[in-house]
Scaffold this motif. Structure first.
Motif, PDB file in Angstrom:
ATOM      1  N   ILE A  18      23.667 -10.225  71.501  1.00  0.00           N
ATOM      2  CA  ILE A  18      23.963  -9.016  72.259  1.00  0.00           C
ATOM      3  C   ILE A  18      23.165  -9.038  73.554  1.00  0.00           C
ATOM      4  N   LEU A  19      23.622  -8.282  74.540  1.00  0.00           N
ATOM      5  CA  LEU A  19      22.909  -8.187  75.809  1.00  0.00           C
ATOM      6  C   LEU A  19      23.339  -6.935  76.533  1.00  0.00           C
ATOM      7  N   ALA A  59      27.464 -11.397  86.958  1.00  0.00           N
ATOM      8  CA  ALA A  59      26.942 -11.549  85.593  1.00  0.00           C
ATOM      9  C   ALA A  59      28.025 -11.222  84.574  1.00  0.00           C
ATOM     10  N   HIS A  60      28.809 -10.185  84.832  1.00  0.00           N
ATOM     11  CA  HIS A  60      29.900  -9.827  83.901  1.00  0.00           C
ATOM     12  C   HIS A  60      30.846 -11.006  83.735  1.00  0.00           C
ATOM     13  N   MET A  68      32.740  -6.925  76.282  1.00  0.00           N
ATOM     14  CA  MET A  68      32.036  -5.678  76.547  1.00  0.00           C
ATOM     15  C   MET A  68      32.279  -4.722  75.387  1.00  0.00           C
ATOM     16  N   ASP A  69      31.189  -4.225  74.815  1.00  0.00           N
ATOM     17  CA  ASP A  69      31.276  -3.275  73.714  1.00  0.00           C
ATOM     18  C   ASP A  69      31.350  -1.839  74.212  1.00  0.00           C
ATOM     19  N   TYR A 106      27.259  -6.028  76.038  1.00  0.00           N
ATOM     20  CA  TYR A 106      28.150  -7.112  75.640  1.00  0.00           C
ATOM     21  C   TYR A 106      27.655  -7.718  74.334  1.00  0.00           C
ATOM     22  N   SER A 107      28.585  -8.393  73.626  1.00  0.00           N
ATOM     23  CA  SER A 107      28.199  -9.151  72.426  1.00  0.00           C
ATOM     24  C   SER A 107      29.136 -10.345  72.267  1.00  0.00           C
TER      25      SER A 107
END
Length: 148
Positions: A113-114, A123-124, A134-135, A144-145
């Motif tokens: 995860i981040l 970065a995305h 993206m969570d 994100y995970s």
């Protein structure tokens, strides 16, 4: 003839400490963040906080970094993913992220995860190309995970 030093991706060592801290603070300033004693407490002793840390060095200068926490229930957190502007777009972000993902897989962890800033579009893209999804978004933070 000028000698060009080649960037080197390697594990963090104690000699990287000051350069790592400078990198984090400089990239934070670039994106409008300032030092936060609570959020940045890890900078005093990164190896005490992170299970794995990598840096990209050019000579004595740390120009990139990424870290992973120890896993909790098979989930590790990717942290401190930074590159100096002049090294972006050259594949170093992919190399850093790849080192982290490969290590998490080797460790037998289930998920990474981040979180990142909503305005950090490059970065995305980097995370999404690497298979992160993206969570959720919470204000200016995106979470994100990636399943491993």
């Amino acid at each position: 003839m000028e000698f060009m030093q080649i960037p080197d991706l390697r594990r963090y060592s104690d000699e990287d400490h000051d350069g790592f801290v400078d990198l984090v603070n400089d990239v934070h300033a670039e994106f409008g963040y300032s030092y936060d004693p609570d959020l940045d407490a890890d900078l005093a002793d990164p190896p005490a906080v992170y299970r794995h840390i990598w840096v990209v060095r050019v000579g004595c200068d740390v120009v990139g970094s990424v870290a992973l926490t120890s896993a909790n229930d098979g989930v590790t957190t990717l942290k401190r993913m930074y590159l100096r502007p002049e090294f972006r777009g050259q594949g170093w972000g992919q190399r850093l992220l790849g080192a982290a993902i490969e290590t998490a897989v080797r460790e037998g962890w289930k998920r990474i995860i981040l979180d990142t800033g909503a305005h950090q579009r490059a970065a995305h893209r980097l995370y999404e190309v690497a298979g992160f999804e993206m969570d959720r978004q919470d204000g200016t933070s995106m979470y994100y995970s990636k399943g491993l």
